[in-house]
Design an enzyme around this catalytic site. Structure first.
Site, PDB file in Angstrom:
ATOM      1  N   ARG A  50     -11.739   0.843 -15.600  1.00  0.00           N
ATOM      2  CA  ARG A  50     -12.352   0.887 -14.269  1.00  0.00           C
ATOM      3  C   ARG A  50     -13.427  -0.183 -14.149  1.00  0.00           C
ATOM      4  O   ARG A  50     -13.627  -0.771 -13.092  1.00  0.00           O
ATOM      5  CB  ARG A  50     -12.940   2.273 -13.986  1.00  0.00           C
ATOM      6  CG  ARG A  50     -13.754   2.339 -12.694  1.00  0.00           C
ATOM      7  CD  ARG A  50     -14.008   3.779 -12.251  1.00  0.00           C
ATOM      8  NE  ARG A  50     -14.480   4.623 -13.327  1.00  0.00           N
ATOM      9  CZ  ARG A  50     -15.737   4.675 -13.761  1.00  0.00           C
ATOM     10  NH1 ARG A  50     -16.665   3.893 -13.229  1.00  0.00           N
ATOM     11  NH2 ARG A  50     -16.078   5.497 -14.742  1.00  0.00           N
ATOM     12  N   TYR A 103      -7.452  -5.159  13.410  1.00  0.00           N
ATOM     13  CA  TYR A 103      -6.585  -4.142  12.814  1.00  0.00           C
ATOM     14  C   TYR A 103      -7.154  -2.754  13.084  1.00  0.00           C
ATOM     15  O   TYR A 103      -8.339  -2.497  12.872  1.00  0.00           O
ATOM     16  CB  TYR A 103      -6.462  -4.413  11.316  1.00  0.00           C
ATOM     17  CG  TYR A 103      -5.821  -3.300  10.532  1.00  0.00           C
ATOM     18  CD1 TYR A 103      -4.599  -2.754  10.927  1.00  0.00           C
ATOM     19  CD2 TYR A 103      -6.434  -2.782   9.403  1.00  0.00           C
ATOM     20  CE1 TYR A 103      -4.014  -1.729  10.210  1.00  0.00           C
ATOM     21  CE2 TYR A 103      -5.851  -1.763   8.675  1.00  0.00           C
ATOM     22  CZ  TYR A 103      -4.645  -1.235   9.084  1.00  0.00           C
ATOM     23  OH  TYR A 103      -4.067  -0.212   8.376  1.00  0.00           O
ATOM     24  N   ASP A 175     -11.853 -11.535   8.043  1.00  0.00           N
ATOM     25  CA  ASP A 175     -10.600 -11.018   7.515  1.00  0.00           C
ATOM     26  C   ASP A 175      -9.588 -12.159   7.599  1.00  0.00           C
ATOM     27  O   ASP A 175      -9.166 -12.551   8.689  1.00  0.00           O
ATOM     28  CB  ASP A 175     -10.144  -9.813   8.336  1.00  0.00           C
ATOM     29  CG  ASP A 175      -8.887  -9.156   7.779  1.00  0.00           C
ATOM     30  OD1 ASP A 175      -8.119  -9.840   7.075  1.00  0.00           O
ATOM     31  OD2 ASP A 175      -8.659  -7.965   8.070  1.00  0.00           O
ATOM     32  N   LYS A 200      -0.333  -8.050   1.879  1.00  0.00           N
ATOM     33  CA  LYS A 200       0.425  -8.845   2.839  1.00  0.00           C
ATOM     34  C   LYS A 200       0.891 -10.172   2.230  1.00  0.00           C
ATOM     35  O   LYS A 200       1.684 -10.177   1.310  1.00  0.00           O
ATOM     36  CB  LYS A 200      -0.414  -9.045   4.096  1.00  0.00           C
ATOM     37  CG  LYS A 200      -1.068  -7.761   4.631  1.00  0.00           C
ATOM     38  CD  LYS A 200      -0.081  -6.660   4.915  1.00  0.00           C
ATOM     39  CE  LYS A 200      -0.649  -5.504   5.721  1.00  0.00           C
ATOM     40  NZ  LYS A 200      -1.693  -4.708   5.067  1.00  0.00           N
TER      41      LYS A 200
END
Length: 383
Positions: A50, A103, A175, A200
């Site tokens: 982690r 978005y 973004d 994406k």
């Protein structure tokens, strides 16, 4: 590696061959923990996955190189990346300003998750610098830019908005998911932070979910890094490896995506069944001149159309094509079509971001452009 061209860095940055075996492709470190040479004696700085993992580190180094940042952080999803960044930037009573076409998940995150915590949210037309300047408040801490935007492909002048944000003492976030670092470099245009849904175009094959934050500010990087560790929404090693694999072909894929999308936008422009085409590379598109300056290599693979026959026509077309498959998400090598009003943007119904039912969003893939054109034109003929 910084002195090499983009396509070279996309293949080599952070991807040194394995020193033990000589493997050209670095291995996937599928481990949750690491043996220590005595208490506190970490090998290479690794103790628990982690906190850090070599495969994730290689992706983060690659992302920083491609965006021109100093640090990058890879997360389990794009929204996980946005959430960590926003929690590092805002507290109750602070204000976030974003474009009026972003978005739906980003808007939902601030409105429904951070809103009850006391974070204020408003939107403005980011194509109008005066409108953005007027929307700034004394408590504005974040100016959130999405360019090209989702789903109307609005183009924002990053330099102009960055100047407004700096004057207000706000952090300007871009973004860059639709454009990718191959087509657009927000940090070079004055932005403070770049975010991605690496699901994406960076992954590029519709087989991995992830997100990223890239930035230069050292203090903010420490805060984001702490939240990545403390909250734990990290990308897994296999996800990181798949994303690296996708990025290696980003340059050639984005060239093809852009070429195909432009051809389809031109073919649909003026079609009797199409009321309007939204594509930044199309002459007459609002913001096309800014797009040409900010995205000199191409305008990307995303376009939207408004159907003259309204929502009924949009739904018929969405379900009548063969190569443009009806699905959410975007940026893969295959072509997809999406009805934002009922799919990706359903969460913003009743808000200023509500999308009309007549709109379809296309993620244009890298198939033969002749086949794609035939597919969409045959669908329009059947309306």
């Amino acid at each position: 590696m910084t002195d090499h061209d983009f396509a070279t860095r996309a293949i080599h940055a952070g991807q040194a061959f394995d020193p033990t075996t000589g493997a050209v492709v670095p291995p996937v470190y599928l481990t949750s923990t690491f043996v220590q040479d005595g208490v506190g004696g970490l090998r290479g700085g690794y103790e628990y996955a982690r906190a850090a993992n070599p495969t994730r580190d290689s992706l983060q180094e690659l992302l920083a190189s491609l965006e021109g940042g100093d640090r990058a952080f890879s997360f389990a999803s794009g929204l996980a990346a946005e959430d960590a960044l926003l929690r590092a930037l805002v507290k109750p009573g602070d204000h976030v300003l974003m474009g009026n076409d972003v978005y739906g998940g980003t808007h939902r995150l601030v409105r429904k998750v951070l809103g009850p915590w006391g974070v204020e949210l408003s939107t403005a037309e980011f194509g109008d610098a005066d409108a953005v300047r007027a929307a700034i408040r004394p408590n504005t801490k974040v100016v959130w830019v999405e360019t090209p935007s989702n789903p109307f492909m609005k183009v924002t002048d990053i330099e102009a908005i960055a100047e407004i944000g700096r004057a207000a003492g706000a952090v300007v976030v871009v973004d860059n998911t639709f454009a990718t670092p191959y087509l657009q470099q927000p940090l070079a245009h004055g932005a403070d932070v770049v975010v991605h849904s690496t699901t994406k175009y960076l992954g590029g094959h519709s087989d991995v979910v992830g997100g990223a934050v890239v930035l230069r500010d050292g203090e903010l990087a420490e805060q984001v890094g702490f939240l990545q560790f403390a909250a734990g929404a990290v990308s897994g090693p296999l996800d990181a490896w798949l994303t690296v694999r996708g990025i290696k072909t980003l340059a050639v894929r984005m060239d093809r995506h852009s070429q195909n999308a432009l051809a389809i936008a031109r073919a649909l422009h003026g079609h009797a069944a199409v009321e309007r085409v939204y594509y930044p590379g199309l002459e007459g598109h609002l913001g096309a001149e800014v797009a040409a300056r900010q995205m000199p290599r191409g305008a990307g693979g995303m376009l939207s159309i408004a159907l003259a026959g309204g929502e009924a026509a949009a739904l018929r077309l969405a379900g009548s094509m063969e190569l443009f498959q009806l699905a959410e998400s975007l940026g893969g090598v295959e072509s997809l079509v999406n009805h934002p009003a009922q799919m990706t943007h359903a969460s913003v119904r009743g808000t200023e971001l509500e999308v009309p039912g007549s709109l379809l969003r296309f993620s244009v893939g890298i198939e033969s452009v002749d086949d794609l054109l035939a597919d969409v034109l045959q669908g329009l003929e059947r309306l």
